[in-house]
Design a protein around this motif. Sequence first.
Motif, PDB file in Angstrom:
ATOM      1  N   GLY A 238      29.500  49.765  39.915  1.00 29.64           N
ATOM      2  CA  GLY A 238      29.774  51.025  39.232  1.00 29.64           C
ATOM      3  C   GLY A 238      29.210  52.226  39.964  1.00 29.64           C
ATOM      4  O   GLY A 238      29.763  53.323  39.892  1.00 29.64           O
ATOM      5  N   ALA A 239      28.120  52.000  40.704  1.00 28.54           N
ATOM      6  CA  ALA A 239      27.508  53.090  41.476  1.00 28.54           C
ATOM      7  C   ALA A 239      28.192  53.302  42.818  1.00 28.54           C
ATOM      8  O   ALA A 239      27.816  54.205  43.565  1.00 28.54           O
ATOM      9  CB  ALA A 239      26.029  52.794  41.691  1.00 28.54           C
ATOM     10  N   GLY A 240      29.188  52.458  43.132  1.00 28.80           N
ATOM     11  CA  GLY A 240      29.913  52.607  44.382  1.00 28.80           C
ATOM     12  C   GLY A 240      29.278  51.915  45.570  1.00 28.80           C
ATOM     13  O   GLY A 240      29.646  52.173  46.712  1.00 28.80           O
ATOM     14  N   VAL A 241      28.312  51.018  45.314  1.00 29.52           N
ATOM     15  CA  VAL A 241      27.613  50.341  46.405  1.00 29.52           C
ATOM     16  C   VAL A 241      28.524  49.352  47.123  1.00 29.52           C
ATOM     17  O   VAL A 241      28.414  49.145  48.331  1.00 29.52           O
ATOM     18  CB  VAL A 241      26.357  49.621  45.871  1.00 29.52           C
ATOM     19  CG1 VAL A 241      25.714  48.753  46.936  1.00 29.52           C
ATOM     20  CG2 VAL A 241      25.350  50.639  45.343  1.00 29.52           C
ATOM     21  N   GLY A 242      29.441  48.724  46.390  1.00 32.46           N
ATOM     22  CA  GLY A 242      30.328  47.748  46.992  1.00 32.46           C
ATOM     23  C   GLY A 242      31.227  47.123  45.950  1.00 32.46           C
ATOM     24  O   GLY A 242      31.282  47.582  44.796  1.00 32.46           O
ATOM     25  N   ILE A 243      31.947  46.079  46.351  1.00 36.81           N
ATOM     26  CA  ILE A 243      32.793  45.333  45.432  1.00 36.81           C
ATOM     27  C   ILE A 243      32.114  44.000  45.135  1.00 36.81           C
ATOM     28  O   ILE A 243      31.192  43.591  45.837  1.00 36.81           O
ATOM     29  CB  ILE A 243      34.199  45.090  46.021  1.00 36.81           C
ATOM     30  CG1 ILE A 243      34.125  44.131  47.228  1.00 36.81           C
ATOM     31  CG2 ILE A 243      34.842  46.411  46.439  1.00 36.81           C
ATOM     32  CD1 ILE A 243      35.477  43.710  47.761  1.00 36.81           C
ATOM     33  N   CYS A 244      32.585  43.320  44.097  1.00 36.01           N
ATOM     34  CA  CYS A 244      32.031  42.006  43.828  1.00 36.01           C
ATOM     35  C   CYS A 244      33.132  41.064  43.347  1.00 36.01           C
ATOM     36  O   CYS A 244      34.239  41.494  42.989  1.00 36.01           O
ATOM     37  CB  CYS A 244      30.884  42.055  42.823  1.00 36.01           C
ATOM     38  SG  CYS A 244      31.368  42.222  41.088  1.00 36.01           S
ATOM     39  N   MET A 245      32.816  39.770  43.347  1.00 38.96           N
ATOM     40  CA  MET A 245      33.728  38.750  42.861  1.00 38.96           C
ATOM     41  C   MET A 245      33.111  38.126  41.617  1.00 38.96           C
ATOM     42  O   MET A 245      31.923  37.780  41.612  1.00 38.96           O
ATOM     43  CB  MET A 245      33.983  37.689  43.930  1.00 38.96           C
ATOM     44  CG  MET A 245      35.138  36.773  43.620  1.00 38.96           C
ATOM     45  SD  MET A 245      35.599  35.717  45.039  1.00 38.96           S
ATOM     46  CE  MET A 245      34.232  34.564  45.057  1.00 38.96           C
ATOM     47  N   LEU A 246      33.924  37.995  40.577  1.00 37.74           N
ATOM     48  CA  LEU A 246      33.428  37.561  39.283  1.00 37.74           C
ATOM     49  C   LEU A 246      34.340  36.475  38.727  1.00 37.74           C
ATOM     50  O   LEU A 246      35.560  36.571  38.849  1.00 37.74           O
ATOM     51  CB  LEU A 246      33.412  38.759  38.324  1.00 37.74           C
ATOM     52  CG  LEU A 246      32.374  38.813  37.216  1.00 37.74           C
ATOM     53  CD1 LEU A 246      30.967  38.881  37.790  1.00 37.74           C
ATOM     54  CD2 LEU A 246      32.632  40.022  36.313  1.00 37.74           C
ATOM     55  N   PRO A 247      33.783  35.436  38.112  1.00 32.64           N
ATOM     56  CA  PRO A 247      34.643  34.438  37.473  1.00 32.64           C
ATOM     57  C   PRO A 247      35.344  35.040  36.255  1.00 32.64           C
ATOM     58  O   PRO A 247      34.806  35.935  35.591  1.00 32.64           O
ATOM     59  CB  PRO A 247      33.679  33.325  37.072  1.00 32.64           C
ATOM     60  CG  PRO A 247      32.343  33.975  37.008  1.00 32.64           C
ATOM     61  CD  PRO A 247      32.354  35.076  38.014  1.00 32.64           C
ATOM     62  N   GLN A 248      36.534  34.543  35.981  1.00 33.06           N
ATOM     63  CA  GLN A 248      37.308  35.060  34.844  1.00 33.06           C
ATOM     64  C   GLN A 248      36.518  34.981  33.547  1.00 33.06           C
ATOM     65  O   GLN A 248      36.611  35.854  32.683  1.00 33.06           O
ATOM     66  CB  GLN A 248      38.607  34.268  34.713  1.00 33.06           C
ATOM     67  CG  GLN A 248      39.511  34.730  33.581  1.00 33.06           C
ATOM     68  CD  GLN A 248      40.875  34.074  33.667  1.00 33.06           C
ATOM     69  OE1 GLN A 248      41.590  34.249  34.634  1.00 33.06           O
ATOM     70  NE2 GLN A 248      41.222  33.289  32.654  1.00 33.06           N
ATOM     71  N   MET A 249      35.711  33.942  33.422  1.00 29.79           N
ATOM     72  CA  MET A 249      34.930  33.737  32.210  1.00 29.79           C
ATOM     73  C   MET A 249      33.930  34.867  31.970  1.00 29.79           C
ATOM     74  O   MET A 249      33.490  35.085  30.843  1.00 29.79           O
ATOM     75  CB  MET A 249      34.203  32.397  32.300  1.00 29.79           C
ATOM     76  CG  MET A 249      33.504  31.966  31.038  1.00 29.79           C
ATOM     77  SD  MET A 249      32.854  30.299  31.197  1.00 29.79           S
ATOM     78  CE  MET A 249      34.348  29.341  30.989  1.00 29.79           C
ATOM     79  N   ALA A 250      33.585  35.605  33.028  1.00 30.29           N
ATOM     80  CA  ALA A 250      32.597  36.678  32.898  1.00 30.29           C
ATOM     81  C   ALA A 250      33.228  38.065  32.916  1.00 30.29           C
ATOM     82  O   ALA A 250      32.516  39.066  32.925  1.00 30.29           O
ATOM     83  CB  ALA A 250      31.563  36.571  34.024  1.00 30.29           C
TER      84      ALA A 250
END
Length: 302
Positions: A238-250
């Motif tokens: 959210g602060a623009g530091v980078g992207i991330c990968m998240l499981p659908q469950m989360a």
Amino acid sequence: MIDVHRLRILSEVARHGSFNKAATALLCTPSAVSQQIAALERTLGADVVNRSTRGVELTEPGRLLVEAAEAIAAELQHVQQQISELSSTTAKLTIATFTSGGRRLLPDALTRLCAEHPELEVAILQCEPEESLPLVRSGQADIALAYHFDGPPPVRPDDRSGLEWTALMIDPMWLVLPPGHRFTAAPELHFADLAEERWVLGCLKTAGYVRDHSALAGFDLRVSCSATDYFFALSLVGAGVGICMLPQMALDQVPPGLSIVPLAHPSPFRHIGIVVSQRRSSAVQPYIDLLAAELQSAALHI
């Protein structure tokens, strides 16, 4: 005859990878550990460990002995549990679960179980699969909600672990992008599209998975932060530091303003399943059966 005490010492050596660390865990001296391993090798007429300046590694006979030691320990724990149940008037079910699985699947599954069996005492242990599976094997947990990434499940029909794996669902991994990101409107993204991105990794095991996929796509991962908490990782996205990968469950944790984009095939995912012991107590079997059925139902609605 093989000495059971020496099997325990060998198991600690295998777990810690050195005589010194095993001695610390066993509250004895490295010399005593070395002597016991040497005595075990004399009894067998075969080496059980390979010694080097980097530590010790199990030989094939040593690996077989450690598997036997784990089976013996699990059987003794199972017998102790049965004896405890004979003198107990309270039914108890111990569940081990990883965080996102416990948060998304367990509450709905436990609702019916607790409603139909108010006499049941439920204990829940929050831990990752590498911790929860040994708990089930030793009898300290009756059932585990676990996951794994690529490859075969952590429990296979032909191994000697004494565990059973039942698949529940596939949990796809999604990309989470900061506000105003250039890929926000993309219908899907390939890993190769992400070569110039900086990443925020929210889980240690997911980190290795992302690195593997980036390597297959032909680039080195640029990591801004390796976190162990998805909430923290999302705050950095959210602060623009980078992207991330998240499981659908989360994905329900993703705050407003961030974008969620699917990964194109072959997209990464986790396999989620249930693990129980083949030596489980008959007293808890009805509760395990009901909980397993409710978890399967809950998984259909994720």
